[in-house]
Enzyme design. Structure first.
Site, PDB file in Angstrom:
ATOM      1  N   CYS A  93       0.820  -1.226   0.000  1.00 13.83           N
ATOM      2  CA  CYS A  93       0.000   0.000   0.000  1.00 13.83           C
ATOM      3  C   CYS A  93       0.851   1.272   0.000  1.00 13.83           C
ATOM      4  CB  CYS A  93      -0.927   0.020   1.207  1.00 13.83           C
ATOM      5  SG  CYS A  93      -2.119  -1.319   1.183  1.00 13.83           S
ATOM      6  N   HIS A 127      -3.397   7.296   2.747  1.00 13.72           N
ATOM      7  CA  HIS A 127      -3.832   5.998   2.235  1.00 13.72           C
ATOM      8  C   HIS A 127      -5.224   5.687   2.785  1.00 13.72           C
ATOM      9  CE1 HIS A 127      -4.170   1.937   1.131  1.00 13.72           C
ATOM     10  NE2 HIS A 127      -3.863   1.427   2.309  1.00 13.72           N
ATOM     11  N   ASN A 178     -10.374   0.477  -0.447  1.00 15.68           N
ATOM     12  CA  ASN A 178      -8.925   0.573  -0.240  1.00 15.68           C
ATOM     13  C   ASN A 178      -8.258   0.028  -1.509  1.00 15.68           C
ATOM     14  OD1 ASN A 178      -6.256  -0.154   0.333  1.00 15.68           O
ATOM     15  ND2 ASN A 178      -6.690  -0.738   2.452  1.00 15.68           N
TER      16      ASN A 178
HETATM   17  N1  COA Z   1     -19.609  -9.191   7.811  1.00 18.64           N
HETATM   18  C1  COA Z   1     -20.083  -9.605   8.992  1.00 18.64           C
HETATM   19  N2  COA Z   1     -19.315 -10.137   9.949  1.00 18.64           N
HETATM   20  C2  COA Z   1     -18.001 -10.214   9.712  1.00 18.64           C
HETATM   21  C3  COA Z   1     -17.420  -9.795   8.492  1.00 18.64           C
HETATM   22  C4  COA Z   1     -18.287  -9.270   7.513  1.00 18.64           C
HETATM   23  N3  COA Z   1     -17.861  -8.835   6.325  1.00 18.64           N
HETATM   24  N4  COA Z   1     -16.093 -10.017   8.542  1.00 18.64           N
HETATM   25  C5  COA Z   1     -15.831 -10.548   9.740  1.00 18.64           C
HETATM   26  N5  COA Z   1     -16.991 -10.681  10.442  1.00 18.64           N
HETATM   27  C6  COA Z   1     -17.171 -11.214  11.775  1.00 18.64           C
HETATM   28  C7  COA Z   1     -16.098 -12.196  12.183  1.00 18.64           C
HETATM   29  O1  COA Z   1     -16.373 -13.494  11.692  1.00 18.64           O
HETATM   30  C8  COA Z   1     -16.196 -12.138  13.693  1.00 18.64           C
HETATM   31  O2  COA Z   1     -17.271 -12.907  14.119  1.00 18.64           O
HETATM   32  P1  COA Z   1     -17.193 -13.706  15.516  1.00 18.64           P
HETATM   33  O3  COA Z   1     -17.017 -12.654  16.569  1.00 18.64           O
HETATM   34  O4  COA Z   1     -18.500 -14.394  15.559  1.00 18.64           O
HETATM   35  O5  COA Z   1     -16.003 -14.607  15.379  1.00 18.64           O
HETATM   36  C9  COA Z   1     -16.536 -10.667  13.953  1.00 18.64           C
HETATM   37  O6  COA Z   1     -17.075 -10.152  12.730  1.00 18.64           O
HETATM   38  C10 COA Z   1     -15.333  -9.860  14.345  1.00 18.64           C
HETATM   39  O7  COA Z   1     -14.260 -10.229  13.457  1.00 18.64           O
HETATM   40  P2  COA Z   1     -12.924  -9.432  13.394  1.00 18.64           P
HETATM   41  O8  COA Z   1     -12.060  -9.972  12.292  1.00 18.64           O
HETATM   42  O9  COA Z   1     -12.359  -9.367  14.773  1.00 18.64           O
HETATM   43  O10 COA Z   1     -13.543  -8.042  12.963  1.00 18.64           O
HETATM   44  P3  COA Z   1     -12.966  -6.619  13.200  1.00 18.64           P
HETATM   45  O11 COA Z   1     -13.824  -5.850  14.113  1.00 18.64           O
HETATM   46  O12 COA Z   1     -11.503  -6.654  13.480  1.00 18.64           O
HETATM   47  O13 COA Z   1     -13.183  -6.011  11.742  1.00 18.64           O
HETATM   48  C11 COA Z   1     -11.814  -5.534   9.854  1.00 18.64           C
HETATM   49  C12 COA Z   1     -12.565  -6.607  10.634  1.00 18.64           C
HETATM   50  C13 COA Z   1     -11.092  -6.152   8.695  1.00 18.64           C
HETATM   51  C14 COA Z   1     -12.835  -4.520   9.330  1.00 18.64           C
HETATM   52  C15 COA Z   1     -10.832  -4.836  10.845  1.00 18.64           C
HETATM   53  O14 COA Z   1     -10.043  -5.820  11.495  1.00 18.64           O
HETATM   54  C16 COA Z   1      -9.946  -3.859  10.210  1.00 18.64           C
HETATM   55  O15 COA Z   1     -10.393  -2.811   9.786  1.00 18.64           O
HETATM   56  N6  COA Z   1      -8.601  -4.135  10.132  1.00 18.64           N
HETATM   57  C17 COA Z   1      -7.665  -3.302   9.473  1.00 18.64           C
HETATM   58  C18 COA Z   1      -7.699  -3.644   8.016  1.00 18.64           C
HETATM   59  C19 COA Z   1      -6.915  -2.691   7.136  1.00 18.64           C
HETATM   60  O16 COA Z   1      -6.968  -1.509   7.304  1.00 18.64           O
HETATM   61  N7  COA Z   1      -6.226  -3.263   6.175  1.00 18.64           N
HETATM   62  C20 COA Z   1      -5.529  -2.529   5.194  1.00 18.64           C
HETATM   63  C21 COA Z   1      -4.188  -2.126   5.638  1.00 18.64           C
HETATM   64  S1  COA Z   1      -3.406  -1.270   4.338  1.00 18.64           S
END
Ligand code: COA
Length: 335
Positions: free
Chosen positions: A120, A262, A292
Site C-alpha cells: 500500500c 492511504h 482501499n
Molecule cells: N460481515 C459480517 N461479519 C463479519 C465480516 C463481515 N464482512 N467479517 C468478519 N466478520 C465477523 C467475524 O467473523 C467475527 O465474528 P465472531 O465474533 O462471531 O467470530 C466478527 O465479525 C469480528 O471479526 P474481526 O475480524 O475481529 O472483525 P474486526 O472488528 O476486526 O473487523 C476488519 C474486521 C477487517 C474490518 C478490521 O479488522 C480492520 O479494519 N482491520 C484493518 C484492516 C486494514 O486496514 N487493512 C488494510 C491495511 S493497508
C-alpha cells in the site's frame, strides 16, 4: 531526511484511472454472510470499483490511463520522461515489469523503468525515490504511478478481506524546477518492519503459509489479513507518521493544505484525525466510493484533489501511507 539542492522538483501534472465494475455492499450481501451496515460501520466502504476483465481491464491498462492523463495535465510527451516508476504489487507478470511495458506504450524509450513493491506504500515510496533521483541531478522528468488491482487476488467467498479493497491507479509527473528551489519534497520517510509480514500477505504456495496462521480458509494466491493485528499496527503507526512529519518540518496543522492519506479504513483515518486534531476539510476521503485500492489510493486522492482545485501551487501537502511488509512512509511537499 530533508533535501537542499539549488533546484526544486515540480509536481507538473496528475492523473488517475478507475475500472468500470461497481461492486456495492448490497452485492456482497448476496455473496457472503454480511450486511451493508456491518461493512460501512467497520470500514467506511459503501462501494468499490473493480476490474471488468471481460472488457480487458487490468492493472497495466489503469496505469497507462493514469500516466497518460498526468502527462496531458503536465503538457509533456512520453519522450520527455527519463524514468518511469510503478509502485505496485499487482503487475501482471513477474518479468518484464509493467513499467517497462508502459515505456513502450507511451513512447518513452529509452527511459529507465522499474516496478517498486512496497504494497500500500507503493505510491509514497515511489514519490520519495523519484524526488531523490531528481535531486541527485541525474534525472529531469520522472513519471510515478501507484496502482493496484487486487480484485483478481481476493477470495470473494471470504468476507473479512474482500469487502475492503477496490482497484485504482494514480499518477504524477515530476520535473526538475531550476527556478524554484523551494519546491518539491521537503521531508520524507520510508521505513518497514518485516517482523509483522504474516499479518498481511499473499502466499504463492501452501509452504508460504506460516504454521497456525489464521484465515487458512482463504485460497492460496489470494490476499490474507489478520485484520485485528493490522488494525492495531495501522492505527498507531498512522498517527506516529503524521506527528513525525510535522515535528521534523516544524509545520503546524494550520500550515498544511491537505493530508493525503492511504485510504486503508475509515476508522483508522478518523482515529488519527481525532488524536492529532486534523480538520475534516484537510483529510480527503474517498474510501466510501473506491474502497482501499492499496498503492493506488494516495495518487488517486491526489489527482481528485488537484482536479477539484483543492491543491494548488504553493500549497504544503503531506502524503502518508502504510501497509503490508509491514511498511510505512511519509512525504511532505511544497507543491
Ligand atoms: N460481515 C459480517 N461479519 C463479519 C465480516 C463481515 N464482512 N467479517 C468478519 N466478520 C465477523 C467475524 O467473523 C467475527 O465474528 P465472531 O465474533 O462471531 O467470530 C466478527 O465479525 C469480528 O471479526 P474481526 O475480524 O475481529 O472483525 P474486526 O472488528 O476486526 O473487523 C476488519 C474486521 C477487517 C474490518 C478490521 O479488522 C480492520 O479494519 N482491520 C484493518 C484492516 C486494514 O486496514 N487493512 C488494510 C491495511 S493497508
Amino acid at each position: 531526511m530533508t533535501h537542499t539542492t539549488p533546484f526544486g522538483v515540480r509536481l507538473a501534472g496528475t492523473g488517475s484511472a478507475l475500472p468500470t465494475r461497481v461492486l456495492t455492499n448490497a452485492d456482497f450481501e448476496g455473496m457472503v454472510d454480511t450486511t451493508s451496515e456491518w461493512i460501512v460501520k467497520r470500514t467506511g466502504v459503501h462501494q468499490r470499483q473493480i476490474l471488468d476483465e471481460s472488457k480487458g481491464e487490468c492493472a497495466f491498462e489503469l496505469e497507462r490511463l493514469a500516466i497518460t492523463r498526468a502527462m496531458e495535465a503536465a503538457g509533456i510527451e512520453g519522450s520527455d520522461l527519463d524514468l518511469l516508476i510503478v509502485g505496485s504489487l499487482t503487475s501482471e507478470m513477474r518479468c518484464p515489469s509493467n513499467a517497462c511495458r508502459l515505456v513502450e506504450a507511451i513512447g518513452a524509450q529509452p527511459a529507465g523503468a522499474f516496478d517498486l513493491n512496497a504494497a500500500c506504500c507503493g505510491f509514497v515510496y515511489s514519490l520519495n525515490v523519484a524526488d531523490s533521483l531528481i535531486r541527485s541531478g541525474r534525472h529531469r522528468a520522472i513519471g510515478v504511478i501507484g496502482c493496484d488491482a487486487l480484485s483478481p487476488f481476493l477470495d470473494y467467498e471470504e468476507r473479512t478481506v474482500s469487502i475492503l479493497f477496490g482497484d485504482a491507479a494514480g499518477a504524477v509527473v515530476l520535473v526538475r524546477d531550476d527556478e524554484h528551489p523551494e519546491r518539491g519534497c521537503i521531508y520524507q520517510k520510508i521505513e518497514s518492519d518485516g517482523r509483522g509480514w504474516e499479518n498481511l500477505y499473499m502466499p504463492s504456495r501452501e509452504s508460504d503459509v506460516p504454521p497456525n496462521a489464521p484465515h487458512s480458509d482463504v485460497r492460496v494466491g489470494c490476499l490474507r489479513m489478520n485484520g485485528r493485528e493490522v488494525y492495531k499496527f495501522a492505527v498507531t503507526k498512522f498517527q506516529q507518521v503524521i506527528e513525525d512529519a510535522l515535528e521534523q518540518t516544524g509545520l503546524a496543522v494550520d500550515d498544511v493544505a491537505q493530508f493525503v492519506c492511504h485510504q486503508s479504513n475509515i476508522r483508522i483515518i478518523e482515529s488519527a484525525k481525532a488524536k492529532i486534531g486534523l480538520p475534516d476539510e484537510k483529510v480527503y476521503i474517498n474510501i466510501d466510493r473506491c474502497g482501499n485500492s492499496s498503492a493506488g489510493s494516495v495518487g488517486l486522492c491526489l489527482d481528485e484533489l488537484v482536479r477539484a482545485g483543492r491543491i494548488t501551487s504553493g500549497d504544503t501537502v503531506v502524503f502518508v501511507a502504510f501497509g503490508a511488509g509491514l511498511t510505512w512512509a511519509s512525504s511532505v511537499w511544497r507543491v
